[in-house]
Design a protein around this motif. Sequence first.
Motif, PDB file in Angstrom:
ATOM      1  N   GLY A  33       0.798  -1.216   0.000  1.00  0.00           N
ATOM      2  CA  GLY A  33       0.000   0.000   0.000  1.00  0.00           C
ATOM      3  C   GLY A  33       0.828   1.264   0.000  1.00  0.00           C
ATOM      4  O   GLY A  33       0.371   2.317   0.459  1.00  0.00           O
ATOM      5  N   ASN A  34       2.046   1.193  -0.538  1.00  0.00           N
ATOM      6  CA  ASN A  34       2.955   2.334  -0.507  1.00  0.00           C
ATOM      7  C   ASN A  34       3.271   2.845  -1.902  1.00  0.00           C
ATOM      8  O   ASN A  34       3.144   2.118  -2.890  1.00  0.00           O
ATOM      9  CB  ASN A  34       4.271   1.954   0.169  1.00  0.00           C
ATOM     10  CG  ASN A  34       4.101   1.708   1.647  1.00  0.00           C
ATOM     11  OD1 ASN A  34       3.273   2.335   2.295  1.00  0.00           O
ATOM     12  ND2 ASN A  34       4.888   0.794   2.191  1.00  0.00           N
ATOM     13  N   SER A  35       3.719   4.097  -1.956  1.00  0.00           N
ATOM     14  CA  SER A  35       4.220   4.680  -3.196  1.00  0.00           C
ATOM     15  C   SER A  35       5.634   5.192  -2.985  1.00  0.00           C
ATOM     16  O   SER A  35       5.904   5.904  -2.018  1.00  0.00           O
ATOM     17  CB  SER A  35       3.341   5.857  -3.650  1.00  0.00           C
ATOM     18  OG  SER A  35       2.034   5.437  -3.959  1.00  0.00           O
ATOM     19  N   PHE A 151       6.678  15.843  -0.606  1.00  0.00           N
ATOM     20  CA  PHE A 151       6.745  14.418  -0.298  1.00  0.00           C
ATOM     21  C   PHE A 151       6.506  14.271   1.203  1.00  0.00           C
ATOM     22  O   PHE A 151       7.371  14.621   2.011  1.00  0.00           O
ATOM     23  CB  PHE A 151       8.116  13.855  -0.690  1.00  0.00           C
ATOM     24  CG  PHE A 151       8.421  13.958  -2.167  1.00  0.00           C
ATOM     25  CD1 PHE A 151       7.885  13.037  -3.064  1.00  0.00           C
ATOM     26  CD2 PHE A 151       9.239  14.971  -2.652  1.00  0.00           C
ATOM     27  CE1 PHE A 151       8.169  13.126  -4.420  1.00  0.00           C
ATOM     28  CE2 PHE A 151       9.533  15.072  -4.010  1.00  0.00           C
ATOM     29  CZ  PHE A 151       8.993  14.147  -4.904  1.00  0.00           C
ATOM     30  N   THR A 152       5.342  13.762   1.559  1.00  0.00           N
ATOM     31  CA  THR A 152       4.932  13.788   2.965  1.00  0.00           C
ATOM     32  C   THR A 152       5.115  12.463   3.691  1.00  0.00           C
ATOM     33  O   THR A 152       4.838  12.382   4.897  1.00  0.00           O
ATOM     34  CB  THR A 152       3.445  14.203   3.078  1.00  0.00           C
ATOM     35  OG1 THR A 152       2.652  13.298   2.285  1.00  0.00           O
ATOM     36  CG2 THR A 152       3.242  15.624   2.605  1.00  0.00           C
ATOM     37  N   GLY A 153       5.570  11.419   3.016  1.00  0.00           N
ATOM     38  CA  GLY A 153       5.885  10.163   3.690  1.00  0.00           C
ATOM     39  C   GLY A 153       4.715   9.618   4.478  1.00  0.00           C
ATOM     40  O   GLY A 153       3.685   9.228   3.928  1.00  0.00           O
ATOM     41  N   GLY A 154       4.860   9.605   5.810  1.00  0.00           N
ATOM     42  CA  GLY A 154       3.814   9.129   6.696  1.00  0.00           C
ATOM     43  C   GLY A 154       3.247  10.243   7.555  1.00  0.00           C
ATOM     44  O   GLY A 154       2.754   9.987   8.643  1.00  0.00           O
ATOM     45  N   SER A 155       3.328  11.477   7.070  1.00  0.00           N
ATOM     46  CA  SER A 155       2.709  12.586   7.797  1.00  0.00           C
ATOM     47  C   SER A 155       1.318  12.791   7.200  1.00  0.00           C
ATOM     48  O   SER A 155       0.426  11.980   7.430  1.00  0.00           O
ATOM     49  CB  SER A 155       3.585  13.831   7.688  1.00  0.00           C
ATOM     50  OG  SER A 155       3.101  14.852   8.523  1.00  0.00           O
ATOM     51  N   LEU A 156       1.097  13.810   6.419  1.00  0.00           N
ATOM     52  CA  LEU A 156      -0.185  13.998   5.745  1.00  0.00           C
ATOM     53  C   LEU A 156      -0.325  12.977   4.627  1.00  0.00           C
ATOM     54  O   LEU A 156       0.511  12.911   3.727  1.00  0.00           O
ATOM     55  CB  LEU A 156      -0.272  15.417   5.188  1.00  0.00           C
ATOM     56  CG  LEU A 156      -1.527  15.778   4.397  1.00  0.00           C
ATOM     57  CD1 LEU A 156      -2.762  15.693   5.280  1.00  0.00           C
ATOM     58  CD2 LEU A 156      -1.388  17.166   3.788  1.00  0.00           C
ATOM     59  N   ILE A 157      -1.367  12.136   4.690  1.00  0.00           N
ATOM     60  CA  ILE A 157      -1.659  11.194   3.623  1.00  0.00           C
ATOM     61  C   ILE A 157      -3.089  11.455   3.167  1.00  0.00           C
ATOM     62  O   ILE A 157      -3.798  12.283   3.734  1.00  0.00           O
ATOM     63  CB  ILE A 157      -1.460   9.734   4.073  1.00  0.00           C
ATOM     64  CG1 ILE A 157      -2.378   9.372   5.244  1.00  0.00           C
ATOM     65  CG2 ILE A 157      -0.013   9.504   4.455  1.00  0.00           C
ATOM     66  CD1 ILE A 157      -2.212   7.940   5.738  1.00  0.00           C
ATOM     67  N   THR A 198       3.807   8.630   1.004  1.00  0.00           N
ATOM     68  CA  THR A 198       4.330   7.271   0.813  1.00  0.00           C
ATOM     69  C   THR A 198       3.241   6.252   1.117  1.00  0.00           C
ATOM     70  O   THR A 198       3.003   5.336   0.333  1.00  0.00           O
ATOM     71  CB  THR A 198       5.541   7.036   1.729  1.00  0.00           C
ATOM     72  OG1 THR A 198       6.558   7.976   1.381  1.00  0.00           O
ATOM     73  CG2 THR A 198       6.078   5.622   1.571  1.00  0.00           C
ATOM     74  N   HIS A 199       2.572   6.389   2.243  1.00  0.00           N
ATOM     75  CA  HIS A 199       1.558   5.419   2.639  1.00  0.00           C
ATOM     76  C   HIS A 199       0.225   5.744   1.975  1.00  0.00           C
ATOM     77  O   HIS A 199      -0.209   6.894   1.964  1.00  0.00           O
ATOM     78  CB  HIS A 199       1.411   5.391   4.156  1.00  0.00           C
ATOM     79  CG  HIS A 199       2.677   5.046   4.862  1.00  0.00           C
ATOM     80  ND1 HIS A 199       3.444   3.954   4.529  1.00  0.00           N
ATOM     81  CD2 HIS A 199       3.336   5.661   5.883  1.00  0.00           C
ATOM     82  CE1 HIS A 199       4.509   3.902   5.310  1.00  0.00           C
ATOM     83  NE2 HIS A 199       4.474   4.933   6.134  1.00  0.00           N
ATOM     84  N   GLY A 200      -0.405   4.700   1.422  1.00  0.00           N
ATOM     85  CA  GLY A 200      -1.694   4.865   0.764  1.00  0.00           C
ATOM     86  C   GLY A 200      -2.614   3.721   1.101  1.00  0.00           C
ATOM     87  O   GLY A 200      -2.355   2.927   2.013  1.00  0.00           O
ATOM     88  N   ALA A 201      -3.710   3.615   0.373  1.00  0.00           N
ATOM     89  CA  ALA A 201      -4.707   2.579   0.629  1.00  0.00           C
ATOM     90  C   ALA A 201      -4.060   1.200   0.594  1.00  0.00           C
ATOM     91  O   ALA A 201      -3.288   0.886  -0.306  1.00  0.00           O
ATOM     92  CB  ALA A 201      -5.817   2.665  -0.403  1.00  0.00           C
ATOM     93  N   GLY A 202      -4.365   0.399   1.599  1.00  0.00           N
ATOM     94  CA  GLY A 202      -3.770  -0.930   1.707  1.00  0.00           C
ATOM     95  C   GLY A 202      -2.598  -0.984   2.659  1.00  0.00           C
ATOM     96  O   GLY A 202      -2.151  -2.059   3.041  1.00  0.00           O
ATOM     97  N   SER A 203      -2.090   0.180   3.060  1.00  0.00           N
ATOM     98  CA  SER A 203      -0.966   0.218   3.989  1.00  0.00           C
ATOM     99  C   SER A 203      -1.460   0.010   5.417  1.00  0.00           C
ATOM    100  O   SER A 203      -2.474   0.582   5.823  1.00  0.00           O
ATOM    101  CB  SER A 203      -0.247   1.563   3.901  1.00  0.00           C
ATOM    102  OG  SER A 203       0.661   1.724   4.971  1.00  0.00           O
TER     103      SER A 203
END
Length: 474
Positions: A33-35, A151-157, A198-203
Amino acid sequence: MRDPPRPCRGQILEDIVGFIDDHLMPLVDEGLGNSAYLLDLGDGRALAVDASRDLRALRAVARRRGLTVAYAADTHLHADFLSGAVQLAYDTGASVLASAAGVRAFPHQDLADGDEVDLGGLRLRVLATPGHTDEHLSFLLLDDGRELGVFTGGSLIVDSAARTDLLGADRTEELARAQYRSLRRLATLPDATAVWPTHGAGSFCSAPPGAERTTTIGAQKQTNPLLAAPDEDTFVERLVASLGSYPAYFARLTEANRRGPAVLAGTPPLPALDAGQVKAMLADGGQVVDVRPAAEFAAGHIPGALSIPLRDQFATWLGWLLPDTTPLVFVAGDGQDLAEVVWQAYKIGYERLSGHLAGGMSAWLEAGHPQTTTAFVTADQTPDGPYLDVRQETEYAAGHVRGALHLELGDLAGRAGDAPAGVVVACGHGERAMTAASLLERAGHTGVTVLDGGPADYAAAHGTKLDATEGGAR
């Protein structure tokens, strides 16, 4: 003399979208679930952001566009995959960009809040955005001072923020409050600024379901329920309430990424083993992982084998259900890609891969060894006995068979004794249920039936209803 007219907001947005379409290539890992992102810098060089150790897709894109990765940036010390930054530094001489607060044990450019990195025209401005981790950074991409994206990684998703409980329950609220301040800071960027999480649906790092993996600051102001929280306490309450379970291997990878993964010379080998070697490995404490589709596993498998079908989610369940210290041997079906098995294992730090059974189950049977079968049937063929749902809590809460017993698959190995005899095991389609059945069989259960389908199929076939848990669906 008059100043030239300022471009309108619509033109700015159009220019940014055009730049992104031309220069930015998201690389989506559907299983985790990552990009990751590959940014074409326009001069034959590229920036990679949050690249995984499995660099096959990134390398293919770079090769197709004639790019050399000159910079490898990590927004944080990842818990769900091993970083590819060290490998990129070795392969292409890429400069690794990472937080000074991460105290990484390999060469990198230490960065802190407010630092800028000249990419040769474009610039990265570092924003400290702790919350998901202590040392988390976001990277704001600037073109002549104009904010293109972050590029917000695991902050704002997209419509959320990443989880804050990976450093222990005693720090969850503290980090959630830090996450509140980080999201508020990011929300001060211009509305047209693209957001590249970085983190998206499925993560399992706490992203809600949905198709969108990128967004804009303006869109998040409209749709993100955490940004809509009226105060910090409400934000913390909403974020903490959204936290579900996560794979066991997450506890190990932060430190592995701090030390830096070992450099690899190509795809690691997966030796061919004959049936006798596999049997000896089992006797010596090894584990067979059967990666064939659920129906093939059901038709006949090595006694004690764990079923984890080779699909996008393979790495998640491998890392959730087995320790990384156990020697593993794999049983694959005709046409399955053994390199895919290797890379999914290696990207989460599983390197004790003893080999694969040469000739598959046919070779095992020809050698005179026994096999076990598992009932795998459609809803109209299932018995009326106890029904065990092994989906995640949010899935179960959204709709489940009335009277079902619920144990998440990730918890089942330690609670196999809670499963009743003659149980029907189910998930959404059958893959996780077959994994669950293999765990139960390994624990001594017999007469396990796996549902080839989901709860709606079962309810329709058995004349029962689906229940939902109030407030459970997210």
